[in-house]
Enzyme design. Structure first.
Site, short mmCIF file in Angstrom:
data_model
loop_
_atom_site.label_atom_id
_atom_site.label_comp_id
_atom_site.label_asym_id
_atom_site.label_seq_id
_atom_site.Cartn_x
_atom_site.Cartn_y
_atom_site.Cartn_z
N HIS A 1 -9.93 1.45 0.48
CA HIS A 1 -10.59 0.61 1.47
C HIS A 1 -12.15 0.44 1.46
O HIS A 1 -12.56 -0.33 2.51
CB HIS A 1 -10.12 1.13 3.03
N GLU B 1 0.69 -1.25 -0.03
CA GLU B 1 0.02 -0.05 -0.07
C GLU B 1 0.91 1.29 0.10
O GLU B 1 0.40 2.13 -0.83
CB GLU B 1 -0.84 0.02 1.14
#
Length: 303
Positions: free
Chosen positions: A195, A162
């Site tokens: 997310h 990420e």
């Protein structure tokens, strides 16, 4: 008009990269949940491929003049000057922010787990993936964790992939068209929105739509806030390792458990709340001096 097109070009590149990153996690047809070893292994492969694709976006969409000034590796935050400082100072700064929860862990005996005097925390296969540690005489805390795919995912692979995609590869694209502070604000929005893929997984478990959406919105808020902090660390230090270590540490600590703090008796409850406030205030005062670009020999982006 040409300037507007130029500004939107890196934004669309970042949006595309975000979509491709999330999509890579769902290309596998599987009846298992995200916490099943088979699913985790497949997603490990997906993020590995993304780690090869993401720098191509940076190389293609970054103006050549920036790559003439710094190499692609330096632009990604992969450089040696200031490396030790970047590994230590941002971590210590983040630990100051978590002063209250860290002291609470000490009182609950979790520090003894880290030292190998008790067994590792068993991660529950629910959304929070956290529960109280099981106390035994097993001393192999770190060895057991390294052999646990969920632990490796949460604290190594996820932060690594990420931060590499959403910070190292996206931020330079935004920094070429935005002021530093603006880029630090814009970049986390891609990270927070990514997310929202957990919304689908919550619905698959049978969670009510309204409840799942509420949790996802809350997750978007705090992941965006962390994304801003992480982007700040990347720009100020000029190192990929700084946000990666901070991300891994924050994943380990999780969102502060206020319910646990309020369940404590007095005067411990008041002491813990005071430490949380002291940690937050101290972090705010230390944020700028502890990330001074000169400490990290950084002249890449900060202006």
């Amino acid at each position: 008009m040409e300037e507007q097109i130029f500004i939107w070009k890196p934004i669309l590149a970042c949006l595309t990269l975000s979509i491709v990153y999330v999509a890579s996690l769902y290309i596998w047809s599987s009846p298992f949940t995200r916490n099943e070893p088979a699913t985790i292994r497949k997603r490990f492969f997906s993020v590995f491929v993304m780690s090869l694709i993401s720098p191509l976006f940076l190389w293609y969409f970054l103006e050549p003049k920036y790559l003439e000034k710094n190499t692609l590796f330096e632009t990604l935050g992969l450089r040696f000057p200031g490396l030790i400082q970047a590994m230590l100072l941002p971590l210590l700064l983040t630990m100051v922010l978590f002063l209250g929860p860290l002291v609470l862990q000490g009182f609950s005996g979790i520090w003894q787990v880290y030292a190998g005097n008790k067994q590792r925390t068993r991660e529950n296969k629910v959304e929070e993936e956290r529960e109280a540690p099981e106390v035994t005489n097993e001393p192999k805390f770190w060895w057991n964790n390294v052999n646990d795919l969920m632990w490796v995912r949460n604290y190594i692979v996820a932060p690594l992939s990420e931060e590499f995609t959403f910070r190292a590869c996206m931020l330079p694209l935004l920094l070429q068209v935005f002021r530093t502070n603006t880029a630090i604000f814009v970049a986390p929005l891609f990270f927070g929105a990514a997310h929202f893929n957990h919304l689908i997984e919550r619905l698959k478990t049978g969670m009510l739509w309204r409840h799942a959406l509420l949790i996802s919105c809350f997750q978007f808020c705090y992941t965006s806030l962390f994304g801003g902090y992480s982007a700040f660390l990347f720009v100020r230090t000029g190192h990929f390792i700084a946000p990666f270590i901070a991300h891994a540490f924050c994943n380990h600590m999780g969102f502060p458990d206020l319910e646990e703090i309020y369940s404590l008796g007095e005067p411990r409850r008041s002491s813990m709340l005071l430490l949380c406030i002291v940690g937050l205030v101290a972090w705010a005062f230390l944020l700028i001096p502890a990330t001074n670009p000169s400490l990290y020999l950084n002249n890449l982006w900060w202006r």
